[in-house]
Scaffold this motif. Structure first.
Motif, PDB file in Angstrom:
ATOM      1  N   LEU A   1     -12.274  -4.248   2.887  1.00  7.82           N
ATOM      2  CA  LEU A   1     -12.609  -5.612   3.243  1.00  7.82           C
ATOM      3  C   LEU A   1     -11.490  -6.577   2.826  1.00  7.82           C
ATOM      4  O   LEU A   1     -11.251  -7.551   3.505  1.00  7.82           O
ATOM      5  CB  LEU A   1     -13.943  -5.992   2.604  1.00  7.82           C
ATOM      6  CG  LEU A   1     -14.566  -7.316   3.011  1.00  7.82           C
ATOM      7  CD1 LEU A   1     -14.782  -7.408   4.506  1.00  7.82           C
ATOM      8  CD2 LEU A   1     -15.857  -7.538   2.288  1.00  7.82           C
ATOM      9  N   SER A   2     -10.812  -6.292   1.707  1.00 11.02           N
ATOM     10  CA  SER A   2      -9.740  -7.188   1.237  1.00 11.02           C
ATOM     11  C   SER A   2      -8.613  -7.292   2.254  1.00 11.02           C
ATOM     12  O   SER A   2      -8.113  -8.383   2.519  1.00 11.02           O
ATOM     13  CB  SER A   2      -9.178  -6.692  -0.098  1.00 11.02           C
ATOM     14  OG  SER A   2     -10.136  -6.769  -1.109  1.00 11.02           O
ATOM     15  N   LEU A   3      -8.206  -6.176   2.818  1.00 10.21           N
ATOM     16  CA  LEU A   3      -7.112  -6.196   3.788  1.00 10.21           C
ATOM     17  C   LEU A   3      -7.515  -6.957   5.046  1.00 10.21           C
ATOM     18  O   LEU A   3      -6.732  -7.732   5.583  1.00 10.21           O
ATOM     19  CB  LEU A   3      -6.670  -4.771   4.126  1.00 10.21           C
ATOM     20  CG  LEU A   3      -5.391  -4.646   4.941  1.00 10.21           C
ATOM     21  CD1 LEU A   3      -4.210  -5.325   4.266  1.00 10.21           C
ATOM     22  CD2 LEU A   3      -5.073  -3.177   5.185  1.00 10.21           C
ATOM     23  N   TRP A   4      -8.749  -6.781   5.492  1.00  7.77           N
ATOM     24  CA  TRP A   4      -9.216  -7.523   6.669  1.00  7.77           C
ATOM     25  C   TRP A   4      -9.258  -9.008   6.361  1.00  7.77           C
ATOM     26  O   TRP A   4      -8.895  -9.831   7.196  1.00  7.77           O
ATOM     27  CB  TRP A   4     -10.602  -7.027   7.102  1.00  7.77           C
ATOM     28  CG  TRP A   4     -10.527  -5.870   8.024  1.00  7.77           C
ATOM     29  CD1 TRP A   4     -10.631  -5.895   9.387  1.00  7.77           C
ATOM     30  CD2 TRP A   4     -10.287  -4.507   7.676  1.00  7.77           C
ATOM     31  NE1 TRP A   4     -10.478  -4.625   9.884  1.00  7.77           N
ATOM     32  CE2 TRP A   4     -10.268  -3.750   8.855  1.00  7.77           C
ATOM     33  CE3 TRP A   4     -10.090  -3.839   6.474  1.00  7.77           C
ATOM     34  CZ2 TRP A   4     -10.065  -2.378   8.873  1.00  7.77           C
ATOM     35  CZ3 TRP A   4      -9.883  -2.478   6.491  1.00  7.77           C
ATOM     36  CH2 TRP A   4      -9.872  -1.777   7.684  1.00  7.77           C
TER      37      TRP A   4
ATOM     38  N   LYS B   1       1.246 -11.838   4.896  1.00  6.90           N
ATOM     39  CA  LYS B   1       2.465 -11.047   5.117  1.00  6.90           C
ATOM     40  C   LYS B   1       2.626 -10.090   3.951  1.00  6.90           C
ATOM     41  O   LYS B   1       2.308 -10.430   2.807  1.00  6.90           O
ATOM     42  CB  LYS B   1       3.685 -11.956   5.209  1.00  6.90           C
ATOM     43  CG  LYS B   1       3.647 -12.873   6.398  1.00  6.90           C
ATOM     44  CD  LYS B   1       4.847 -13.777   6.426  1.00  6.90           C
ATOM     45  CE  LYS B   1       4.723 -14.696   7.634  1.00  6.90           C
ATOM     46  NZ  LYS B   1       5.559 -15.849   7.547  1.00  6.90           N
ATOM     47  N   ARG B   2       3.155  -8.898   4.260  1.00  5.85           N
ATOM     48  CA  ARG B   2       3.449  -7.956   3.184  1.00  5.85           C
ATOM     49  C   ARG B   2       4.727  -8.406   2.505  1.00  5.85           C
ATOM     50  O   ARG B   2       5.751  -8.581   3.143  1.00  5.85           O
ATOM     51  CB  ARG B   2       3.593  -6.543   3.726  1.00  5.85           C
ATOM     52  CG  ARG B   2       3.780  -5.543   2.620  1.00  5.85           C
ATOM     53  CD  ARG B   2       3.751  -4.104   3.024  1.00  5.85           C
ATOM     54  NE  ARG B   2       3.930  -3.844   4.418  1.00  5.85           N
ATOM     55  CZ  ARG B   2       3.437  -2.791   5.059  1.00  5.85           C
ATOM     56  NH1 ARG B   2       2.727  -1.914   4.406  1.00  5.85           N
ATOM     57  NH2 ARG B   2       3.664  -2.618   6.328  1.00  5.85           N
ATOM     58  N   VAL B   3       4.670  -8.598   1.176  1.00 11.70           N
ATOM     59  CA  VAL B   3       5.835  -9.060   0.429  1.00 11.70           C
ATOM     60  C   VAL B   3       6.370  -7.995  -0.529  1.00 11.70           C
ATOM     61  O   VAL B   3       7.421  -8.188  -1.129  1.00 11.70           O
ATOM     62  CB  VAL B   3       5.537 -10.375  -0.329  1.00 11.70           C
ATOM     63  CG1 VAL B   3       5.298 -11.515   0.655  1.00 11.70           C
ATOM     64  CG2 VAL B   3       4.351 -10.227  -1.271  1.00 11.70           C
ATOM     65  N   LEU B   4       5.646  -6.890  -0.665  1.00 10.71           N
ATOM     66  CA  LEU B   4       6.114  -5.758  -1.469  1.00 10.71           C
ATOM     67  C   LEU B   4       5.566  -4.482  -0.855  1.00 10.71           C
ATOM     68  O   LEU B   4       4.385  -4.426  -0.493  1.00 10.71           O
ATOM     69  CB  LEU B   4       5.630  -5.866  -2.921  1.00 10.71           C
ATOM     70  CG  LEU B   4       6.000  -4.705  -3.843  1.00 10.71           C
ATOM     71  CD1 LEU B   4       7.491  -4.738  -4.178  1.00 10.71           C
ATOM     72  CD2 LEU B   4       5.178  -4.745  -5.119  1.00 10.71           C
TER      73      LEU B   4
ATOM     74  N   PHE C   1       0.230  -8.124  -0.401  1.00  7.92           N
ATOM     75  CA  PHE C   1       0.120  -8.998   0.757  1.00  7.92           C
ATOM     76  C   PHE C   1      -0.236 -10.384   0.240  1.00  7.92           C
ATOM     77  O   PHE C   1      -0.994 -10.519  -0.729  1.00  7.92           O
ATOM     78  CB  PHE C   1      -0.997  -8.525   1.703  1.00  7.92           C
ATOM     79  CG  PHE C   1      -0.677  -7.270   2.437  1.00  7.92           C
ATOM     80  CD1 PHE C   1      -0.203  -7.318   3.744  1.00  7.92           C
ATOM     81  CD2 PHE C   1      -0.853  -6.031   1.849  1.00  7.92           C
ATOM     82  CE1 PHE C   1       0.087  -6.157   4.433  1.00  7.92           C
ATOM     83  CE2 PHE C   1      -0.568  -4.857   2.529  1.00  7.92           C
ATOM     84  CZ  PHE C   1      -0.094  -4.921   3.826  1.00  7.92           C
ATOM     85  N   ALA C   2       0.311 -11.424   0.882  1.00  5.06           N
ATOM     86  CA  ALA C   2       0.040 -12.786   0.433  1.00  5.06           C
ATOM     87  C   ALA C   2       0.029 -13.747   1.607  1.00  5.06           C
ATOM     88  O   ALA C   2       0.671 -13.510   2.625  1.00  5.06           O
ATOM     89  CB  ALA C   2       1.092 -13.219  -0.592  1.00  5.06           C
ATOM     90  N   LYS C   3      -0.716 -14.840   1.420  1.00  6.62           N
ATOM     91  CA  LYS C   3      -0.713 -15.932   2.395  1.00  6.62           C
ATOM     92  C   LYS C   3      -0.964 -17.233   1.656  1.00  6.62           C
ATOM     93  O   LYS C   3      -1.578 -17.258   0.598  1.00  6.62           O
ATOM     94  CB  LYS C   3      -1.743 -15.710   3.495  1.00  6.62           C
ATOM     95  CG  LYS C   3      -3.201 -15.657   3.054  1.00  6.62           C
ATOM     96  CD  LYS C   3      -4.076 -15.414   4.277  1.00  6.62           C
ATOM     97  CE  LYS C   3      -5.536 -15.256   3.937  1.00  6.62           C
ATOM     98  NZ  LYS C   3      -6.347 -15.113   5.150  1.00  6.62           N
TER      99      LYS C   3
ATOM    100  N   ILE D   1      -3.203 -16.714  -1.650  1.00  5.58           N
ATOM    101  CA  ILE D   1      -4.123 -15.584  -1.699  1.00  5.58           C
ATOM    102  C   ILE D   1      -3.246 -14.346  -1.814  1.00  5.58           C
ATOM    103  O   ILE D   1      -2.375 -14.121  -0.972  1.00  5.58           O
ATOM    104  CB  ILE D   1      -5.017 -15.507  -0.446  1.00  5.58           C
ATOM    105  CG1 ILE D   1      -5.730 -16.846  -0.202  1.00  5.58           C
ATOM    106  CG2 ILE D   1      -5.992 -14.343  -0.568  1.00  5.58           C
ATOM    107  CD1 ILE D   1      -6.640 -17.295  -1.317  1.00  5.58           C
ATOM    108  N   VAL D   2      -3.454 -13.567  -2.876  1.00  3.16           N
ATOM    109  CA  VAL D   2      -2.586 -12.438  -3.177  1.00  3.16           C
ATOM    110  C   VAL D   2      -3.422 -11.177  -3.324  1.00  3.16           C
ATOM    111  O   VAL D   2      -4.338 -11.133  -4.157  1.00  3.16           O
ATOM    112  CB  VAL D   2      -1.780 -12.692  -4.474  1.00  3.16           C
ATOM    113  CG1 VAL D   2      -0.849 -11.529  -4.767  1.00  3.16           C
ATOM    114  CG2 VAL D   2      -1.013 -14.006  -4.392  1.00  3.16           C
TER     115      VAL D   2
END
Length: 128
Positions: A1-4, A44-47, A55-57, A65-66
């Motif tokens: 659910l976190s990735l979605w 966006k994936r940052v690492l 992933f962060a936005k 949101i990280v």
């Protein structure tokens, strides 16, 4: 659910909702995570390493949101510099609210957590 939620993707379930177990229902009723999903901002994936992904936005109000993901088979420390997720430098540090547990902790210039195997920690981070 976190990735979605990080991807602001539609949440589609292929199960009979009348037979959800209480834990799954608790996850689906988490309004703080659902708000992240409904904000229409894709992360966006940052690492990206062999066992760690972040992933962060950025939210319009300046919060980040990280999502700290551990794809490995044992618990690992997953870390990222606050600047890499888009947060401005802040000498006082940051407040990081775990969106699954509701607990808030203070962070320095690095956003990190020990993440269980195949798990995720999802934070809302803002300057103090």
């Amino acid at each position: 659910l976190s990735l979605w939620a990080l991807g602001s993707s539609p949440l589609i379930l292929g199960v009979d909702l009348t037979h959800l177990n209480p834990l799954d229902l608790k996850y689906l009723k988490n309004t703080t995570v659902l708000a992240v999903d409904q904000d229409s901002i894709a992360a966006k994936r940052v690492l990206n390493t062999s066992t760690r992904q972040v992933f962060a936005k950025m939210e319009p109000n300046g919060d980040a949101i990280v999502g700290l993901f551990n794809t490995g088979g044992k618990a690992e420390r997953v870390s990222i510099q606050a600047s890499r997720v888009g947060l401005p430098e802040n000498e006082r540090g940051y407040s990081a609210q775990n969106l699954w547990t509701g607990k808030t902790e203070k962070k320095g210039s690095t956003i990190s957590a020990t993440v269980p195997a195949h798990g995720v920690v999802l934070y809302r981070v803002k300057g103090l």
